[in-house]
Design a protein around this motif. Structure first.
Motif, short mmCIF file in Angstrom:
data_model
loop_
_atom_site.label_atom_id
_atom_site.label_comp_id
_atom_site.label_asym_id
_atom_site.label_seq_id
_atom_site.Cartn_x
_atom_site.Cartn_y
_atom_site.Cartn_z
N GLN A 82 -101.52 37.67 -20.24
CA GLN A 82 -101.15 38.33 -18.98
C GLN A 82 -99.74 37.97 -18.53
N ASN A 114 -98.44 43.13 -17.86
CA ASN A 114 -99.69 43.80 -17.47
C ASN A 114 -99.89 45.14 -18.16
N SER A 136 -103.33 48.61 -20.77
CA SER A 136 -102.94 47.94 -19.52
C SER A 136 -104.13 47.18 -18.94
N LEU A 137 -103.82 46.23 -18.09
CA LEU A 137 -104.86 45.50 -17.38
C LEU A 137 -105.60 46.44 -16.44
#
Length: 601
Positions: free
Chosen positions: A304, A307, A564-565
């Motif tokens: 992380q 992101n 993506s997160l």
């Protein structure tokens, strides 16, 4: 003497009974005390127990009521609130590739192009449907000859230093691009095009001949005249502007941070442009992280440090999307991955052999092995560009027919199972860049052709090795029988550069050396016709001829694999891009934060 003192004295004068050891008065007091205890405590214990039970029931009822009220509140709350993206935060996106310059006219790597899209404006850009859309331009007109285009510009655009952006900046940029001494990659294409300022909001382009796809060339980034007009053109690339530019896009340059790590991690820091003419971005900051390889990119996403990650490999995409922390997206690119057949090859000069190779490939199997289920790319032009192409039929997988064609062409199986003709074995050299996805495709093709009695030799060029130049070693000398390659089709169906015989030269993009008079005529006519039924008919003629001649086998349309997160709002799978970096067309609406918000009625 007080009453208390008298009672105490009376108690002290009590005499003990020798037989019982206690006076009758004390016994009487004791009996009275015990009686009171029985009456007021022991005899009423059942009442206390009953009261406690009633209190417990009452408290349970109150608790249940409170629980129902809270549950009811939560249930009703979901009716007038929602989880939605909110403003603020930092969008940190990772890519593979180096940033050696931030001057957009010298951008060549995907990372450099991404930086230019974030910090600079262009006349036009492509939207999420792959269609040309105005950026600085509000629109254009073309005259009856199809040779003169007039483009109108926004009047509210500002450079990041608050200087107005005008037509003069566009003229200045084009004069730099046009001059070969600038070193701009696309200067050759502008050599015969004239342009002039009509007024403060209009610019006119005059072409030597009609060229329908011309507006698609107006996607170059605009440079600030007031910053660079005194810089000698031969020094432009080395000027400090290349490391700390002034642009006009949604984000402003803040810092370019280069690390000394082995993976060559670079971070471009940008901040929101509050005066962007299309509206200020929702995120406060944008960081573009670049890495030397896909492994470093994936590691950064998992930790992380970023992101989101763009253009990850298909293998990594499959693994990351099984992680509950991430969302994966597969927007399609206007391109096609082809098995390009070298028509000058001794074996592949015969169109019937090329036809057999196509019949002998199960394209569905190839697509399935890739992992993300891409769309088909059967034709040299996308059916999304010309709707009538959907009605054109192309040969389907038929192994028996492929064997029959090869037998009739004189290629017979020997004792080893490999086909030979005139003592020559049917061996095909398959060339490709080092890439996990392409390597899977090449192996799959080789395995399928082996069933036809065809032997394959796979040659992989590692383009990360400076001693292995794919263009000079493989493409220019056409050193292959079969080339696994991605052709960018673009927004317009004009594919002249890939299939016209004039482009079958060392530095040309006709990588199959395809030469056909009927196709040449259709391609030349198609690019000069306006967007009408006649132009569409020309391209249909070309496609039909291409199918007959088989200069290549369409495999699939690649996707811009994006991870993506969860909670990040940016790219989605329904989008269609010309290039992966077209994802920034609405970057001002991207978000990285969510919160509970009230719904509007």
């Amino acid at each position: 003497m007080s009453r208390i003192d008298r009672s105490w004295q009376k108690f002290q004068n009590l005499r003990m009974n020798a037989k019982t050891g206690i006076s009758k008065g004390v016994r009487k007091a004791e009996d009275a005390t015990i009686g009171h205890a029985r009456r007021f405590i022991l005899d009423r214990w059942d009442n206390v127990y009953e009261a406690r039970r009633n209190i417990g029931i009452w408290l349970s009822g109150v608790g249940l009521l409170i629980f129902i009220m809270v549950a009811h509140f939560i249930f009703l709350r979901s009716g007038y609130t929602d989880i939605a993206p909110i403003r603020g935060g930092t969008y940190a996106e990772g890519m593979v590739g180096d940033i050696s310059t931030l001057n957009p006219i010298y951008a060549t790597t995907a990372s450099e192009i991404a930086a230019s899209r974030l910090m600079f404006s262009s006349l036009f850009r492509y939207d999420d449907t792959g269609s040309l859309s105005g950026d600085l331009a509000t629109g254009y007109n073309v005259d009856k000859t199809g040779k003169i285009y007039t483009v109108s510009l926004h009047q509210r655009a500002l450079w990041h230093d608050n200087t107005p952006l005008t037509v003069d900046d566009v003229i200045f940029t084009l004069n730099i691009i046009k001059r070969s001494s600038s070193g701009a990659p696309n200067s050759e294409g502008w050599r015969n095009i004239e342009f002039k300022k009509v007024d403060n909001t209009k610019i006119e382009f005059k072409l030597p001949s009609a060229y329908t796809p011309f507006p698609n060339t107006l996607t170059f980034s605009i440079l600030p005249k007031h910053i660079l007009e005194r810089v000698p053109i031969h020094s432009l690339r080395e000027d400090r502007f290349s490391n700390s530019p002034i642009g006009s896009g949604p984000f402003k340059f803040s810092l370019l941070q280069r690390t000394k790590e082995a993976n060559k991690h670079t971070v471009l820091h940008m901040i929101r442009n509050p005066r962007y003419y299309k509206g200020a971005s929702k995120v406060e900051r944008f960081q573009l992280h670049t890495y030397s390889d896909n492994e470093s990119l994936v590691t950064a996403l998992k930790s992380q440090s970023i992101n989101a990650a763009a253009d990850v490999t298909s293998d990594s995409f499959g693994k990351l999307t099984h992680d509950p922390r991430f969302n994966g997206y597969t927007p399609t690119i206007n391109a096609g991955v082809y098995a390009i057949l070298n028509t000058d090859s001794e074996i592949l000069k015969d169109a019937s052999v090329r036809s057999a190779l196509r019949y002998g490939l199960d394209i569905k199997r190839i697509k399935k092995d890739i992992g993300y289920n891409p769309l088909s790319a059967d034709l040299p032009i996308l059916d999304s560009q010309i709707a009538s192409l959907k009605n054109i039929k192309i040969s389907q997988y038929n192994q028996d027919k492929a064997n029959d064609i090869l037998e009739k062409a004189g290629w017979k199986r020997d004792v080893s199972g490999i086909r030979t003709k005139n003592n020559e074995k049917l061996i095909l050299r398959i060339a490709l860049k080092k890439d996990n996805e392409y390597e899977k495709v090449a192996k799959n093709i080789a395995d399928q052709w082996r069933l036809l009695g065809i032997e394959s030799q796979i040659s992989i060029t590692d383009t990360s090795d400076p001693t292995q130049n794919f263009a000079s070693l493989v493409l220019q000398p056409r050193d292959y029988d079969v080339l696994i390659y991605n052709l960018s089709v673009g927004a317009d169906p004009d594919v002249y550069a890939y299939w016209h015989s004039s482009q079958a030269v060392a530095r040309g993009l006709n990588l199959s050396n395809y030469k056909d008079g009927i196709s040449d005529d259709a391609l030349s006519s198609g690019r000069s016709r306006p967007k009408d039924s006649l132009r569409e008919a020309k391209y249909r003629n070309f496609v039909n001829r291409w199918i007959q001649q088989v200069p290549a086998i369409g495999l699939y349309r690649p996707a811009a694999l994006y991870v993506s997160l969860k909670g990040v709002q940016a790219v989605n799978s329904d989008m269609r891009f010309i290039l992966s970096t077209d994802r920034y067309f609405d970057v001002q609406n991207w978000t990285v934060r969510t919160n509970s918000v009230y719904k509007t009625p």
